[in-house]
Motif scaffolding. Structure first.
Motif, PDB file in Angstrom:
ATOM      1  N   ARG A  65       0.830  -1.212   0.000  1.00  0.00           N
ATOM      2  CA  ARG A  65       0.000   0.000   0.000  1.00  0.00           C
ATOM      3  C   ARG A  65       0.856   1.250   0.000  1.00  0.00           C
ATOM      4  O   ARG A  65       0.595   2.197  -0.758  1.00  0.00           O
ATOM      5  CB  ARG A  65      -0.900  -0.010   1.230  1.00  0.00           C
ATOM      6  CG  ARG A  65      -1.759   1.234   1.406  1.00  0.00           C
ATOM      7  CD  ARG A  65      -2.184   1.378   2.843  1.00  0.00           C
ATOM      8  NE  ARG A  65      -1.025   1.513   3.728  1.00  0.00           N
ATOM      9  CZ  ARG A  65      -1.088   1.383   5.051  1.00  0.00           C
ATOM     10  NH1 ARG A  65      -2.225   1.069   5.641  1.00  0.00           N
ATOM     11  NH2 ARG A  65       0.010   1.545   5.787  1.00  0.00           N
ATOM     12  N   ASP A  66       1.890   1.278   0.828  1.00  0.00           N
ATOM     13  CA  ASP A  66       2.736   2.473   0.923  1.00  0.00           C
ATOM     14  C   ASP A  66       3.502   2.712  -0.379  1.00  0.00           C
ATOM     15  O   ASP A  66       3.635   3.861  -0.820  1.00  0.00           O
ATOM     16  CB  ASP A  66       3.711   2.326   2.091  1.00  0.00           C
ATOM     17  CG  ASP A  66       2.997   2.284   3.441  1.00  0.00           C
ATOM     18  OD1 ASP A  66       1.837   2.758   3.503  1.00  0.00           O
ATOM     19  OD2 ASP A  66       3.587   1.774   4.410  1.00  0.00           O
ATOM     20  N   VAL A  67       4.017   1.616  -0.993  1.00  0.00           N
ATOM     21  CA  VAL A  67       4.774   1.792  -2.232  1.00  0.00           C
ATOM     22  C   VAL A  67       3.853   2.220  -3.371  1.00  0.00           C
ATOM     23  O   VAL A  67       4.185   3.111  -4.162  1.00  0.00           O
ATOM     24  CB  VAL A  67       5.521   0.487  -2.586  1.00  0.00           C
ATOM     25  CG1 VAL A  67       6.224   0.622  -3.937  1.00  0.00           C
ATOM     26  CG2 VAL A  67       6.536   0.143  -1.502  1.00  0.00           C
ATOM     27  N   ILE A  68       2.690   1.581  -3.465  1.00  0.00           N
ATOM     28  CA  ILE A  68       1.740   1.955  -4.516  1.00  0.00           C
ATOM     29  C   ILE A  68       1.232   3.372  -4.297  1.00  0.00           C
ATOM     30  O   ILE A  68       0.992   4.118  -5.256  1.00  0.00           O
ATOM     31  CB  ILE A  68       0.565   0.948  -4.542  1.00  0.00           C
ATOM     32  CG1 ILE A  68       1.070  -0.420  -5.002  1.00  0.00           C
ATOM     33  CG2 ILE A  68      -0.549   1.428  -5.465  1.00  0.00           C
ATOM     34  CD1 ILE A  68       0.031  -1.517  -4.916  1.00  0.00           C
ATOM     35  N   GLY A  69       1.108   3.769  -3.044  1.00  0.00           N
ATOM     36  CA  GLY A  69       0.667   5.128  -2.746  1.00  0.00           C
ATOM     37  C   GLY A  69       1.642   6.193  -3.206  1.00  0.00           C
ATOM     38  O   GLY A  69       1.269   7.371  -3.362  1.00  0.00           O
ATOM     39  N   SER A  70       2.891   5.796  -3.440  1.00  0.00           N
ATOM     40  CA  SER A  70       3.891   6.753  -3.929  1.00  0.00           C
ATOM     41  C   SER A  70       3.976   6.736  -5.447  1.00  0.00           C
ATOM     42  O   SER A  70       5.018   7.039  -6.022  1.00  0.00           O
ATOM     43  CB  SER A  70       5.252   6.445  -3.328  1.00  0.00           C
ATOM     44  OG  SER A  70       5.700   5.162  -3.733  1.00  0.00           O
ATOM     45  N   ALA A  71       2.862   6.348  -6.099  1.00  0.00           N
ATOM     46  CA  ALA A  71       2.719   6.390  -7.561  1.00  0.00           C
ATOM     47  C   ALA A  71       3.495   5.282  -8.258  1.00  0.00           C
ATOM     48  O   ALA A  71       3.864   5.416  -9.422  1.00  0.00           O
ATOM     49  CB  ALA A  71       3.120   7.746  -8.128  1.00  0.00           C
ATOM     50  N   ALA A  72       3.742   4.175  -7.578  1.00  0.00           N
ATOM     51  CA  ALA A  72       4.409   3.031  -8.207  1.00  0.00           C
ATOM     52  C   ALA A  72       3.362   2.057  -8.728  1.00  0.00           C
ATOM     53  O   ALA A  72       2.247   1.974  -8.215  1.00  0.00           O
ATOM     54  CB  ALA A  72       5.332   2.342  -7.206  1.00  0.00           C
ATOM     55  N   GLY A  73       3.711   1.283  -9.742  1.00  0.00           N
ATOM     56  CA  GLY A  73       2.819   0.256 -10.260  1.00  0.00           C
ATOM     57  C   GLY A  73       2.843  -0.984  -9.395  1.00  0.00           C
ATOM     58  O   GLY A  73       3.703  -1.137  -8.513  1.00  0.00           O
ATOM     59  N   ASP A 141      -6.872   1.408  -0.757  1.00  0.00           N
ATOM     60  CA  ASP A 141      -7.929   1.242   0.254  1.00  0.00           C
ATOM     61  C   ASP A 141      -8.188  -0.233   0.535  1.00  0.00           C
ATOM     62  O   ASP A 141      -8.380  -0.640   1.693  1.00  0.00           O
ATOM     63  CB  ASP A 141      -9.223   1.922  -0.199  1.00  0.00           C
ATOM     64  CG  ASP A 141      -9.084   3.438  -0.296  1.00  0.00           C
ATOM     65  OD1 ASP A 141      -8.208   3.990   0.397  1.00  0.00           O
ATOM     66  OD2 ASP A 141      -9.847   4.056  -1.059  1.00  0.00           O
ATOM     67  N   LEU A 142      -8.209  -1.043  -0.531  1.00  0.00           N
ATOM     68  CA  LEU A 142      -8.417  -2.479  -0.351  1.00  0.00           C
ATOM     69  C   LEU A 142      -7.302  -3.104   0.479  1.00  0.00           C
ATOM     70  O   LEU A 142      -7.553  -3.924   1.373  1.00  0.00           O
ATOM     71  CB  LEU A 142      -8.497  -3.174  -1.716  1.00  0.00           C
ATOM     72  CG  LEU A 142      -9.778  -2.957  -2.527  1.00  0.00           C
ATOM     73  CD1 LEU A 142      -9.630  -3.585  -3.906  1.00  0.00           C
ATOM     74  CD2 LEU A 142     -10.970  -3.548  -1.798  1.00  0.00           C
ATOM     75  N   LEU A 143      -6.075  -2.723   0.193  1.00  0.00           N
ATOM     76  CA  LEU A 143      -4.949  -3.266   0.951  1.00  0.00           C
ATOM     77  C   LEU A 143      -5.001  -2.815   2.407  1.00  0.00           C
ATOM     78  O   LEU A 143      -4.664  -3.585   3.314  1.00  0.00           O
ATOM     79  CB  LEU A 143      -3.629  -2.834   0.308  1.00  0.00           C
ATOM     80  CG  LEU A 143      -3.311  -3.480  -1.046  1.00  0.00           C
ATOM     81  CD1 LEU A 143      -2.060  -2.856  -1.657  1.00  0.00           C
ATOM     82  CD2 LEU A 143      -3.136  -4.984  -0.901  1.00  0.00           C
ATOM     83  N   THR A 144      -5.421  -1.574   2.638  1.00  0.00           N
ATOM     84  CA  THR A 144      -5.547  -1.082   4.013  1.00  0.00           C
ATOM     85  C   THR A 144      -6.573  -1.897   4.783  1.00  0.00           C
ATOM     86  O   THR A 144      -6.331  -2.325   5.920  1.00  0.00           O
ATOM     87  CB  THR A 144      -5.947   0.400   4.012  1.00  0.00           C
ATOM     88  OG1 THR A 144      -4.931   1.162   3.370  1.00  0.00           O
ATOM     89  CG2 THR A 144      -6.118   0.913   5.439  1.00  0.00           C
ATOM     90  N   GLU A 145      -7.721  -2.136   4.163  1.00  0.00           N
ATOM     91  CA  GLU A 145      -8.774  -2.897   4.835  1.00  0.00           C
ATOM     92  C   GLU A 145      -8.357  -4.352   5.048  1.00  0.00           C
ATOM     93  O   GLU A 145      -8.630  -4.946   6.110  1.00  0.00           O
ATOM     94  CB  GLU A 145     -10.059  -2.837   4.009  1.00  0.00           C
ATOM     95  CG  GLU A 145     -10.661  -1.430   3.924  1.00  0.00           C
ATOM     96  CD  GLU A 145     -11.848  -1.386   2.990  1.00  0.00           C
ATOM     97  OE1 GLU A 145     -12.220  -2.459   2.453  1.00  0.00           O
ATOM     98  OE2 GLU A 145     -12.419  -0.298   2.799  1.00  0.00           O
ATOM     99  N   THR A 146      -7.691  -4.944   4.052  1.00  0.00           N
ATOM    100  CA  THR A 146      -7.249  -6.334   4.185  1.00  0.00           C
ATOM    101  C   THR A 146      -6.205  -6.475   5.280  1.00  0.00           C
ATOM    102  O   THR A 146      -6.246  -7.422   6.078  1.00  0.00           O
ATOM    103  CB  THR A 146      -6.669  -6.833   2.854  1.00  0.00           C
ATOM    104  OG1 THR A 146      -7.656  -6.695   1.829  1.00  0.00           O
ATOM    105  CG2 THR A 146      -6.273  -8.303   2.956  1.00  0.00           C
ATOM    106  N   ALA A 147      -5.271  -5.537   5.331  1.00  0.00           N
ATOM    107  CA  ALA A 147      -4.249  -5.576   6.379  1.00  0.00           C
ATOM    108  C   ALA A 147      -4.871  -5.426   7.757  1.00  0.00           C
ATOM    109  O   ALA A 147      -4.486  -6.117   8.711  1.00  0.00           O
ATOM    110  CB  ALA A 147      -3.216  -4.472   6.140  1.00  0.00           C
TER     111      ALA A 147
END
Length: 240
Positions: A65-73, A141-147
């Protein structure tokens, strides 16, 4: 899971009992005790490993989530987190990264879910597969909820372990005291146990032993790791 070890322990316990006392019922009970010993001895380790794995999956979801949040694929995020993922699943995450050069990501993710074999991993894989095959704008958001769900499950398991700790300790203490006293009498005061040489004595010993077998079976069932049903059914491709 290791029938040869279980059988060897059972035979060893039966031989020891045969040397101490030629009671057929006691020899059978000793074999049963040796056979189930690995289940009871490794129960806490298996439960702790299950909790750690669930927590590791949760931590990896937060890393993604954190890496994707920084505009990474997504593929880039998996590659970045492969070497820093929690140690319990690091090798499995690295296999996803290494396989990206020759296999499609959804299949690699399903293989990951099969290797990890945890319902929390299935939830994350479903989210990632949807993101890999469709344009998913709410993956973070999905990763946040799953975590969060995985951490809640791990916390619940830990609370259950704390509540059951006294029961486990009492059962171990009672078993140790009974077996210790029985062994002491066999070695140093065998005359006290002479009534068990008769047929009636063997029947009584069998009845008491049967009750102990039921108690041990119940303790083993209580110690078993129970998990929710998995979301992803295994496939032949995923099991490669």
């Amino acid at each position: 899971d290791r029938p040869r070890l279980r059988f060897a322990l059972g035979v060893g316990a039966a031989l020891v009992m045969g040397v101490l006392a030629l009671w057929p019922v006691a020899i059978v009970l000793a074999f049963f005790g040796g056979f189930v010993a690995p289940t009871l001895a490794g129960a806490k380790g298996r439960r702790d490993a299950a909790v750690k794995k669930t927590e590791a999956i949760s931590s990896w979801a937060e890393q993604l989530r954190d890496v994707i949040g920084s505009a990474a694929g997504l593929q880039e995020a998996i590659s970045v987190t492969a070497d820093v993922a929690p140690v319990e699943i690091r090798g499995d995450v690295q296999r996803i990264r290494n396989g990206l050069v020759y296999e499609d990501l959804p299949m690699l993710l399903r293989q990951f879910a099969e290797r990890v074999d945890d319902p929390a991993a299935d939830q994350i894989v479903v989210s990632l597969v949807l993101a890999a095959t469709r344009s998913s704008g709410n993956l973070t958001d999905l990763l946040t909820e799953t975590a969060a769900a995985a951490r809640a499950e791990a916390s619940m398991r830990m609370r259950m372990e704390v509540s059951r700790a006294q029961s486990y300790a009492d059962a171990k203490a009672a078993t140790g005291i009974v077996l210790g006293m029985f062994g002491f009498l066999l070695l140093f005061n065998a005359d006290y146990l002479e009534p068990y040489d008769s047929v009636d004595g063997q029947l009584v010993l069998g009845a008491v032993g049967l009750l102990w077998c039921f108690a041990i079976q119940g303790l083993a069932a209580l110690a078993r790791v129970r998990r929710p049903e998995r979301m992803l059914a295994p496939t032949q491709e995923a099991l490669r």
